[in-house]
Design an enzyme around this catalytic site. Structure first.
Site, short mmCIF file in Angstrom:
data_model
loop_
_atom_site.label_atom_id
_atom_site.label_comp_id
_atom_site.label_asym_id
_atom_site.label_seq_id
_atom_site.Cartn_x
_atom_site.Cartn_y
_atom_site.Cartn_z
N ASP A 64 2.39 20.10 -3.63
CA ASP A 64 2.71 19.73 -5.02
C ASP A 64 3.32 20.95 -5.71
O ASP A 64 3.08 22.08 -5.30
CB ASP A 64 1.42 19.30 -5.75
N GLU A 65 4.07 20.72 -6.76
CA GLU A 65 4.68 21.81 -7.56
C GLU A 65 5.45 22.77 -6.67
O GLU A 65 5.35 23.99 -6.78
CB GLU A 65 3.59 22.59 -8.34
N ARG A 113 3.31 17.26 -21.43
CA ARG A 113 1.89 17.05 -21.14
C ARG A 113 1.30 15.95 -22.00
O ARG A 113 0.24 15.40 -21.73
CB ARG A 113 1.06 18.33 -21.39
N GLN A 141 10.72 22.32 -14.06
CA GLN A 141 9.39 22.84 -14.38
C GLN A 141 9.08 24.13 -13.60
O GLN A 141 7.92 24.49 -13.43
CB GLN A 141 8.32 21.80 -14.09
N LYS A 161 4.92 12.11 -9.31
CA LYS A 161 5.03 12.91 -8.07
C LYS A 161 3.65 13.17 -7.48
O LYS A 161 3.42 12.96 -6.29
CB LYS A 161 5.72 14.26 -8.35
N THR A 162 2.73 13.61 -8.32
CA THR A 162 1.38 13.88 -7.83
C THR A 162 0.74 12.57 -7.36
O THR A 162 0.00 12.53 -6.38
CB THR A 162 0.55 14.57 -8.91
P1 ATP Z 1 4.23 16.44 -13.55
O1 ATP Z 1 5.69 16.68 -13.31
O2 ATP Z 1 3.85 16.69 -14.94
O3 ATP Z 1 3.37 17.08 -12.53
P2 ATP Z 1 4.03 13.99 -12.05
O4 ATP Z 1 5.43 13.61 -11.69
O5 ATP Z 1 3.22 14.62 -11.02
O6 ATP Z 1 4.05 14.85 -13.39
P3 ATP Z 1 1.86 12.16 -12.28
O7 ATP Z 1 0.91 13.08 -12.90
O8 ATP Z 1 1.69 11.78 -10.87
O9 ATP Z 1 3.34 12.68 -12.56
O10 ATP Z 1 1.94 10.81 -13.13
C1 ATP Z 1 2.00 10.82 -14.53
C2 ATP Z 1 1.17 9.68 -15.09
O11 ATP Z 1 1.78 8.44 -14.84
C3 ATP Z 1 -0.20 9.61 -14.49
O12 ATP Z 1 -1.12 9.22 -15.48
C4 ATP Z 1 -0.06 8.53 -13.44
O13 ATP Z 1 -1.28 7.90 -13.15
C5 ATP Z 1 0.91 7.58 -14.11
N1 ATP Z 1 1.76 6.83 -13.14
C6 ATP Z 1 2.58 7.34 -12.22
N2 ATP Z 1 3.19 6.37 -11.53
C7 ATP Z 1 2.73 5.20 -12.00
C8 ATP Z 1 2.96 3.82 -11.68
N3 ATP Z 1 3.81 3.44 -10.74
N4 ATP Z 1 2.31 2.90 -12.41
C9 ATP Z 1 1.46 3.26 -13.39
N5 ATP Z 1 1.19 4.54 -13.74
C10 ATP Z 1 1.81 5.50 -13.05
MG MG Z 2 2.28 16.51 -10.92
#
Ligand code: ATP
Ligand code: MG
Length: 748
Positions: A225-226, A617, A256, A37-38
């Site tokens: 975000d969040e 995490r 979350q 997402k981030t």
């Molecule tokens: P959270 O809910 O914990 O905030 P999130 O959904 O924001 O998580 P991110 O932090 O954006 O998730 O991504 C998690 C990890 O996966 C990061 O290290 C990111 O670089 C990697 N990632 C996300 N999408 C891809 C992708 N398409 N290919 C490779 N790596 C990815």
């Molecule tokens: Mg995130």
């Protein structure tokens, strides 16, 4: 060279790409942990800048903490590459964005750009004044209760003049009156509290459409975000901030949502598409962060919640290592085990910055800190770091505060007799009264005296203070360097000199903290970038920015954050972050889930979400540890394993346990009798009765009356040894049955 998306699109999956490329209109990304997402937000920012040529100022990105904002900032900077723009768009928290707007336009509401930001303590103090004026004793109604009620109104976007008609009880009527007085007083001393930052911005936008239109025209793209942790006021504010294009992208995960206790509204995300008709809803299902076992365990935990939207989350990654469960004899053993594992991992080449210890309450950090010091493991503690709440730091910052905003009454009270100048409470009150009549800011008023209108012992002290004020206020206008001002201020006030003369261990520590403050100021100054409020001298601009940064530091931010250190922080602070190795410590009933959550189903579910946040995490290795006994303020709690441990699927875990003998440490209170091997490590409570010692050498007997400094009077029920220490079970009249070390009680 192709567009940004042509070169970087392959780093996103199909759904992520869809969310990134849909730049116009509302977009909601609702998805589980680690699904990117981030990443969607950061790629979206880069795509807007590089492929749509959107000016930096037209983009506003917000998240929940300064730390998360910095993290996002870094990710965007990295994506934009070395060739990227020198500046970045606004990537910030709601509170910082509001403070920035109010520094520029607060004049419309009667505020100068130098307004102070009051913390909880200042807020309480000012409210006490208001209560006194209104003749309400804090014995009748507690200050906290009143502030809580006002906070609720503020959170609903209600200003004091709107609540009078809403009151339904005499308590609420009193609160409404105090809300009015409090608001007036705050304006008089030119201060805002945290809620005011949001509320005043909201009001500014409502009452001054030209300001609102200015920002609406400016921010053509808003990203959040969040989003699951925004509250009602933030949500309403957001709607005011948005222009008619409604180019808004929010991302979050209802699983979350962990700030319900602070008023976050999960409905904001769950009902987003109802409110924003036609919103594109994207669900991401692939987790890129964690191994199969970690994901399996986290999913098992969260699926126990009743109030949630079912989500699919899968990973291409292998199962990886099993999750390690460790049950230790006591909290020291737990710290010892964790730090031992850290050391081992680091010897195997894992970098310290890839390791985190997460816990439910900040007080747990102390034990880990001690062990890290012992084993020379570099560490940093995020949050719960009370540096800026120490007396000496608050004192000195108060001097800076009153020089910036001479109306700041709290800063005045803190500085007038610090260090001691023989000025008593009566004189202070008199001074405040006179300043009030003069209608000048108190700092300015005092600095302008020729003849001091107060006689008696306090006179000399007041004249010293007057000289400092007169000197300081003019220095702020004429100097450039903040560090230099601070050094001279310390000399003028003799603050350090007085401490040095005392020569105690405590005063030496205080001097060290002041030195630390000087380095923090120096570091700030080196990285200082001109803010958009350009009013006043260079030093004034620096002072404004520095004090704002300090005031907006939340309980989940770090003082300095540096690489190559193990990170310790609360589970709340860990949201959004990731580490190769995570330890979730203190997995015990009453601690996690917190005993405070027992009274409601909603709160227990929030604890479960927090556990889900914690577990997700970890990228590669996850440890879940618990202590069977934990010391809390001299008493020993016998702990039952957290219910969360029982929900982790057996196939994803392995049980490890450090044998007590091999630790090589000399814990005074290790039990003499080792636990029987047959005893289950997690399913059962610590069975105390099996360990009762024979009735020898006890200095207390059953039935004896004793007194404990914090629990009061009680009657001894049982005595036993824990290692060298005698431990008593005592039935306290006011606190019920507790186990305490005998050295903390006296016979009656
Ligand atoms: P959270 O809910 O914990 O905030 P999130 O959904 O924001 O998580 P991110 O932090 O954006 O998730 O991504 C998690 C990890 O996966 C990061 O290290 C990111 O670089 C990697 N990632 C996300 N999408 C891809 C992708 N398409 N290919 C490779 N790596 C990815
Ligand atoms: Mg995130």
């Amino acid at each position: 060279m192709g567009t940004f998306l042509e070169t970087h699109g392959s780093e996103l999956n199909e759904r992520q790409l869809a969310a990134v490329s849909q730049t116009e209109g509302p977009v909601l990304v609702l998805a589980g942990a680690g699904s990117g997402k981030t990443r969607v937000l950061t790629y979206r920012i880069a795509h807007l800048i590089y492929d749509h040529y959107i000016p930096l100022d037209a983009i506003l990105a917000m998240t929940f903490s300064n730390k998360a904002a910095r993290e996002m900032h870094e990710r965007v900077k990295h994506l934009l590459g070395d060739e990227g723009p020198a500046r970045l768009p606004w990537i910030s928290t709601f509170h910082s964005v509001c403070a920035r707007i109010l520094r520029l336009h607060g004049g419309r509401l009667g505020y100068t750009s130098d307004f102070a930001i009051y913390d909880d303590a200042d807020q309480k103090s000012l409210m006490k004044d208001c209560m006194e004026k209104a003749g309400i004793s804090d014995k009748e109604i507690a200050v906290d209760t009143i502030l809580h009620q006002i906070g609720e109104w503020k959170n609903k976007g209600k200003f004091f003049d709107e609540v009078e008609s809403l009151t339904r009880s005499s308590f609420e009527e009193t609160c409404a009156k105090l809300y009015k007085t409090y608001t007036e007083e705050m304006k008089k001393v030119q201060a805002m509290d945290f809620d005011d930052l949001l509320l005043n911005t909201y009001r500014l936008f409502k009452e001054h459409p030209d300001v609102k239109n200015f920002y609406q025209d400016q921010w053509r793209y808003i990203l959040i975000d969040e989003f699951q942790d925004t509250n009602e006021l933030q949500y309403n504010l957001l709607r005011e901030m948005m222009n008619s294009h409604r180019n808004i992208c929010v991302v979050g995960d209802d699983d979350q949502s962990i700030y319900g206790w602070r008023g976050a509204k999960i409905e904001n995300i769950l009902e987003f598409d109802k409110e924003f008709k036609g919103a594109k809803v994207v669900k991401l299902e692939q987790n890129y962060r964690s191994t199969g076992n970690i994901l399996k365990a986290a999913t098992a935990i969260i699926s126990k919640n009743q109030m949630r939207h079912e989500k699919t989350l899968w990973t291409n990654a292998s199962d990886g290592q099993k999750i390690r469960l460790a049950s230790l004899e006591d909290d020291r053993e737990e710290a010892h085990f964790i730090v031992g594992e850290m050391k081992r991992l680091m010897e195997q080449g894992v970098s310290a910055s890839e390791i985190a210890v997460l816990y439910r309450v900040n007080s747990l950090s102390r034990g880990f800190e001690e062990e890290c010091l012992r084993y020379r493991i570099p560490y940093q503690i995020i949050g719960g770091f009370r540096f800026y709440e120490r007396k000496e730091i608050k004192d000195i910052l108060s001097y800076l505060k009153i020089l910036l905003n001479p109306s700041d009454i709290m800063a005045f009270r803190r500085t007038i007799n610090t260090p001691l100048r023989g000025i008593g409470a009566t004189s202070v009150e008199k001074l405040e009264g006179l300043a009030n009549i003069s209608q000048n800011p108190i700092g300015v008023w005092i600095s302008q005296w020729d003849a001091i209108p107060i006689t008696g012992k306090a006179r000399d002290g007041i004249s010293q203070y007057r000289d400092i004020m007169a000197w300081g206020l003019s220095e702020v206008e004429s100097r450039d360097s903040l560090v230099d001002l601070l050094i001279d201020l310390l000399k003028k006030t003799k603050y350090v000199e007085v401490l040095e003369k005392l020569g105690t261990e405590e005063s030496k520590e205080r001097v060290q903290n002041i030195e630390e403050l000087l380095s923090a100021v120096q570091q700030f100054e080196e990285n200082f970038r001109e803010p958009d409020v350009t009013e006043g001298s260079l030093l004034r601009r620096k002072l404004r920015a520095f004090l704002e940064q300090v005031s907006l530091m939340s309980d989940i931010d770090g003082l300095y954050e540096t690489a190559e250190k193990v990170t310790m922080m609360s589970l709340h602070a860990a949201k959004g972050l990731e580490f190769k190795v995570c330890f979730l410590a203190g997995m015990e009933e009453g601690l996690f889930p917190s005993a405070r959550s027992y009274d409601s189903y909603e709160k227990t579910e929030e604890e479960r979400r927090l556990c889900y946040v914690g577990m997700t995490r970890a990228k590669e290795k996850l440890y879940l540890t618990r202590a069977e006994r934990r010391r809390v303020f001299g008493s020993i709690n016998f702990c039952v394993a957290s219910r969360f441990l029982k929900d982790v699927p057996m196939s994803a875990v392995e049980t490890v346990r450090e044998p007590a003998e091999s630790s090589g440490s000399d814990y005074a209170w290790r039990p003499r009798i080792q636990k029987s091997a047959a005893q289950s490590q997690f399913a059962n409570d610590f069975d105390f009765d099996q360990r009762v010692q024979s009735d020898e050498d006890f200095s207390f007997r059953k039935g004896e009356r004793v007194v404990h400094p914090s629990f009061g009077e009680g009657i001894v029920q049982k005595a036993e040894f824990l290692g060298a220490d005698e431990c008593l079970s005592i039935a306290f009249a006011r606190r019920g049955l507790k186990k305490v070390l005998s050295k903390f009680v006296t016979k009656l």
